[in-house]
Design an enzyme around this catalytic site. Structure first.
Site, PDB file in Angstrom:
ATOM      1  N   ARG A 121       0.823  -1.234   0.000  1.00 57.68           N
ATOM      2  CA  ARG A 121       0.000   0.000   0.000  1.00 57.68           C
ATOM      3  C   ARG A 121       0.844   1.267   0.000  1.00 57.68           C
ATOM      4  NH1 ARG A 121      -2.872  -3.355   3.619  1.00 57.68           N
ATOM      5  NH2 ARG A 121      -4.753  -4.136   2.632  1.00 57.68           N
ATOM      6  N   LYS A 143       3.130  11.471 -11.426  1.00 60.34           N
ATOM      7  CA  LYS A 143       2.288  10.601 -12.251  1.00 60.34           C
ATOM      8  C   LYS A 143       3.033   9.277 -12.413  1.00 60.34           C
ATOM      9  CE  LYS A 143      -0.668  13.564 -15.046  1.00 60.34           C
ATOM     10  NZ  LYS A 143      -1.008  14.036 -16.404  1.00 60.34           N
ATOM     11  N   LYS A 227       7.389  23.057 -13.984  1.00 61.76           N
ATOM     12  CA  LYS A 227       6.541  21.898 -13.671  1.00 61.76           C
ATOM     13  C   LYS A 227       6.179  21.888 -12.189  1.00 61.76           C
ATOM     14  CE  LYS A 227       5.185  17.357 -14.529  1.00 61.76           C
ATOM     15  NZ  LYS A 227       5.297  16.133 -15.268  1.00 61.76           N
ATOM     16  N   HIS A 248      -0.330  17.194 -26.831  1.00 61.45           N
ATOM     17  CA  HIS A 248      -0.398  15.765 -26.510  1.00 61.45           C
ATOM     18  C   HIS A 248      -1.645  15.070 -27.058  1.00 61.45           C
ATOM     19  CE1 HIS A 248       3.057  16.681 -24.118  1.00 61.45           C
ATOM     20  NE2 HIS A 248       3.112  15.495 -23.560  1.00 61.45           N
ATOM     21  N   HIS A 265       8.322   9.571 -28.309  1.00 63.96           N
ATOM     22  CA  HIS A 265       7.278  10.401 -27.696  1.00 63.96           C
ATOM     23  C   HIS A 265       7.448  11.883 -28.051  1.00 63.96           C
ATOM     24  CE1 HIS A 265       4.314  11.760 -24.812  1.00 63.96           C
ATOM     25  NE2 HIS A 265       5.225  12.539 -24.232  1.00 63.96           N
TER      26      HIS A 265
HETATM   27  N1  GLY Z   1       3.407  14.905 -18.284  1.00 61.43           N
HETATM   28  C1  GLY Z   1       2.275  15.637 -17.904  1.00 61.43           C
HETATM   29  C2  GLY Z   1       2.056  15.709 -16.434  1.00 61.43           C
HETATM   30  O1  GLY Z   1       2.909  15.301 -15.663  1.00 61.43           O
HETATM   31  O2  GLY Z   1       1.028  16.174 -16.005  1.00 61.43           O
END
Ligand code: GLY
Length: 362
Positions: A121, A143, A227, A248, A265
């Site tokens: 978990r 992600k 980011k 994308h 990609h």
């Molecule tokens: N690669 C797009 C994101 O991490 O949201």
């Protein structure tokens, strides 16, 4: 060395960007209050290059590490390989306090992150991205996931790493085509968030293509900071984070119709960004001069900006777009730029216009 922080309250973490960082992984992990035992998950390309160095750094810091090496390639992002990693973790009696080191490109980061999110978990993990694409995008933001036969990344979790080590020296072993593929996401950050950065990239592109580490360090740090800023505001993509998907919708569909074989990609995303820029002119007020600058910069990075598909295949491409997980109720939504450095998400675009733009690119 540069550092960028991803601010997520109790789950905040640092991204370190610099040369020869692999030797310091053990020392750095020591500061994260992790357990004594860990598993390095890597692939058959990266393991032989850096596995020993990472293992040595971990043992020098008092960690007991084992390495699991999986086959390199997108097919590794599967239930089968994830289950293999889970079994290896159990066989080595890894416990709740143990942690995972994801050593490799985007495939390894996504897979190992998913394994970390689900074993017992959830156990801690750190990212050691070794491709430009992974350093500027997939290793940051949590992600994680695997692919299904019906599509990419259809199973996964938002699960943040405890630390990200972007060692620029690992880019030395990256084939040119892979480096250029990473540059596609780099250009994306300029388009979606920072026109000054975009103009800087116009100057730096020859140095980046020529792998100058000072230039690479600067841009990796800026991309990670953008980011981090976006993810800090919208971790689970309820809104703003969707801007990272510029280019994308078409890019993913292009990868799918060409069975992930024809384009890397970043190459597919480059073509997707050109299409999105043209749609932005039609729908969002982007000037054609700005769209041309985007296309020129991608070309300067050595990336494809035209569709090398037969006309009949364009219809399959449009069909494939309906499978993208950013599509809901049969409506194709795009991230579009209103000007350089500023985008809007959730823009509904008529399929006729998408078709028109795609045919322009053939
Ligand atoms: N690669 C797009 C994101 O991490 O949201």
């Amino acid at each position: 060395m540069r550092e960028v922080k991803v601010e997520l309250g109790g789950r905040s973490y640092q991204i370190q960007i610099g040369s020869e960082l692999l030797d310091s992984i053990g020392r750095q992990c020591k500061k994260l209050s992790l357990g004594r035992r860990c598993m390095v998950i890597t692939d058959s390309n990266v393991g032989p290059l850096y596995g020993e160095k990472v293992g040595a750094s971990l043992s020098a810091a008092g960690f007991e590490s084992v390495q699991v090496t999986v086959r390199a390639g997108e097919q590794t992002k599967s239930w089968r390989t994830a289950a293999y990693c889970h079994d290896q973790l159990a066989a080595h009696r890894m416990e709740r306090g143990s942690f995972i080191v994801a050593l490799g490109g985007g495939v390894i980061g996504d897979l190992a992150g998913f394994v970390a999110a689900t074993y017992l978990r959830g156990v801690a993990f750190v990212q050691v991205p070794t491709t430009l694409l992974a350093q500027v995008d997939s290793s940051v933001g949590g992600k994680t996931g695997i692919n299904l036969t019906s599509g990419k990344n259809l199973v996964g979790a938002f699960y943040q790493p405890r630390h990200v080590f972007c060692d620029l020296s690992t880019l030395d072993s990256l084939p040119d085509r892979e480096l250029r593929s990473g540059l596609s996401e780099v250009v994306k950050y300029g388009i979606i968030y920072d026109d000054v950065f975009f103009r800087r990239l116009e100057k730096l592109m020859p140095a980046l293509v020529g792998r100058q580490s000072k230039a690479l360090g600067e841009i990796v740090a800026r991309c990670c900071a953008i980011k981090a800023d976006v993810v800090g505001q919208d971790e689970t993509e309820t809104g703003l984070r969707a801007i990272l998907n510029f280019g994308h919708t078409i890019g993913h569909a292009l990868e799918a119709v060409t069975h992930y074989k024809k384009y890397l990609h970043g190459e597919a995303i480059s073509i997707g960004q050109v299409a999105a820029a043209r749609l932005s002119c039609l729908q969002a007020g982007l000037t054609s001069a700005e769209a041309r600058s985007m296309e020129t910069l991608l070309e300067k990075a050595g990336l494809p900006v035209h569709l090398t598909l037969k006309k009949q295949q364009v219809e399959s491409l449009i069909q494939a777009m309906s499978l993208d997980k950013k599509v809901s109720d049969g409506v194709v939504k795009f991230v579009l730029a209103s000007r350089l450095g500023q985008v809007q998400w959730g823009c509904k675009v008529p399929m006729e216009q998408v078709r028109e733009v795609l045919y322009q690119l053939v």
